[in-house]
Design a protein around this motif. Structure first.
Motif, short mmCIF file in Angstrom:
data_model
loop_
_atom_site.label_atom_id
_atom_site.label_comp_id
_atom_site.label_asym_id
_atom_site.label_seq_id
_atom_site.Cartn_x
_atom_site.Cartn_y
_atom_site.Cartn_z
N HIS A 87 0.82 -1.22 0.00
CA HIS A 87 0.00 0.00 0.00
C HIS A 87 0.85 1.27 0.00
CE1 HIS A 87 -3.46 -2.58 0.66
NE2 HIS A 87 -2.84 -3.12 1.69
N GLY A 88 2.01 1.20 -0.65
CA GLY A 88 2.87 2.37 -0.75
C GLY A 88 3.59 2.73 0.54
N HIS A 89 3.54 1.82 1.51
CA HIS A 89 4.15 2.11 2.82
C HIS A 89 5.66 1.93 2.82
CE1 HIS A 89 5.30 1.60 7.04
NE2 HIS A 89 5.72 0.39 6.73
N ALA A 90 6.13 0.90 2.15
CA ALA A 90 7.54 0.53 2.26
C ALA A 90 8.46 1.44 1.46
CB ALA A 90 7.74 -0.92 1.81
N ARG A 91 9.65 1.61 1.98
CA ARG A 91 10.74 2.25 1.24
C ARG A 91 11.31 1.20 0.30
NH1 ARG A 91 15.01 5.75 2.49
NH2 ARG A 91 16.14 6.14 0.53
N VAL A 92 11.36 1.48 -1.00
CA VAL A 92 11.82 0.52 -1.99
C VAL A 92 13.14 0.98 -2.58
CG1 VAL A 92 11.29 -0.68 -4.14
CG2 VAL A 92 9.44 -0.12 -2.54
N LEU A 93 14.14 0.09 -2.56
CA LEU A 93 15.44 0.36 -3.16
C LEU A 93 15.70 -0.69 -4.23
CD1 LEU A 93 15.80 0.69 0.24
CD2 LEU A 93 17.84 1.85 -0.58
N VAL A 94 16.21 -0.25 -5.38
CA VAL A 94 16.48 -1.14 -6.51
C VAL A 94 17.93 -0.96 -6.94
CG1 VAL A 94 15.80 -1.79 -8.84
CG2 VAL A 94 14.09 -0.86 -7.28
N THR A 95 18.68 -2.06 -7.03
CA THR A 95 20.08 -1.96 -7.41
C THR A 95 20.27 -2.18 -8.91
OG1 THR A 95 20.83 -4.28 -7.33
CG2 THR A 95 20.60 -3.11 -5.21
N THR A 96 21.38 -1.63 -9.41
CA THR A 96 21.82 -1.95 -10.77
C THR A 96 22.82 -3.10 -10.66
OG1 THR A 96 23.63 -0.32 -10.65
CG2 THR A 96 21.49 0.44 -11.52
#
Length: 293
Positions: free
Chosen positions: A194-203
């Motif tokens: 529900h848009g709560h989490a902090r999302v990190l995406v690596t290269t």
């Protein structure tokens, strides 16, 4: 590499580490056909021209209330799962570093699986099986989600190169499909939490093998070709992260600088996955991106 997830319905391994006054509680939910330690499918690199460092902003940094625990979930391929490394995976390492730095309790669950593709992960996040629902529950309860995904999507390009050649007309459609499927993954993550989490995406530093192993095992021109494909893949990952307001974590520059550095000392003996030093480097890169945004 085929992929499969084996879950026991509970944390398989838990480690409680005192970090100053903070604690990091790292757990791995047995994943993939890989050994408990080990890292992602192929190895990755940075975007088109310049390796991006960190970008966009997902929800503000979670601030756990006193006595509560910050929940970190790792998704992705063998890089996430820690395959081929006799060490803690980078998600667990990030949890320990965060607990120590911010003086909080952090619980990490690693749902990475060796051989996983973006399309496969998106299907699992949308599936109705018991394992799928367990994965979805992990994501729904997360405060922070860290994702490394996309390298295995490009395996057909490597097969084509080894069989003769694979120019832009060969790999561009595969990169475009990976971008679409990775977008599905982030769409589903945002729906579940529900848009709560902090999302990190690596290269990635390289979506395939690199360093001395690649130099000796692959034919002439491979390193330049794989770097080009990696930069294209990283550009696609960057675009997906930006579109979803996720924080981008650059792994290309830490491993390869401007592209001229040799990453051999950070890779396991298969030349594809990070070793203990490389895994620790990824943990620090994730922490830096997390703290900066």
């Amino acid at each position: 590499m085929g992929s499969w997830r084996m879950r026991t319905g509970a944390v398989v391994a838990a480690l409680l580490v005192t970090a100053g006054c903070g604690t990091a509680e790292a757990s791995s939910s047995g994943s993939g056909a890989a050994s408990p330690s080990g890292a992602a499918s192929s190895t990755p690199a940075a975007p088109a021209a310049a390796a991006p460092s960190v970008s966009s902003a997902s929800p503000a940094r979670p601030s756990p209330s006193p006595g509560s625990t910050l929940r970190v979930v790792g998704l992705g391929d063998s890089v996430t799962s820690g395959y081929h490394c006799d060490c803690d995976d980078y998600v667990t390492g990030f949890a320990h570093l965060l607990a120590k730095q911010d003086d909080i309790r952090v619980h990490a669950t690693n749902d990475g699986e060796a051989g996983s593709t973006s399309d496969g992960l998106a299907d699992e996040l949308e599936g109705t099986g018991d394992d799928d629902r367990d994965l979805q529950d992990d994501v729904a309860g997360a405060d922070v989600v860290v994702i490394t995904m996309g390298a295995n999507d490009l395996a057909p390009a490597l097969d084509s190169f080894r069989e003769g050649s694979c120019d832009a007309s060969c790999y561009d459609p595969q990169v475009a499909q990976m971008q679409t499927d990775l977008g599905r993954v982030l769409d589903r993550v945002q729906t579940l939490d529900h848009g709560h989490a902090r999302v990190l995406v690596t290269t990635y530093w390289n979506v395939f093998t690199d360093g001395d192993v690649a130099r000796h095992a692959e034919r002439s021109g491979y390193l330049a070709w794989s770097d080009t494909v990696t930069r294209q893949a990283n550009a696609a990952i960057t675009a997906v992260a930006s579109a979803h307001r996720a924080t981008l974590v650059d792994l290309y520059a830490p491993f390869k600088g401007d592209g001229s550095d040799d990453p051999t000392g950070l890779l396991a003996d298969d030349g594809d996955h990070p070793d203990a030093a490389g895994t620790a480097l990824i943990s620090r890169a994730v922490l830096e991106a997390y703290e900066e945004h």
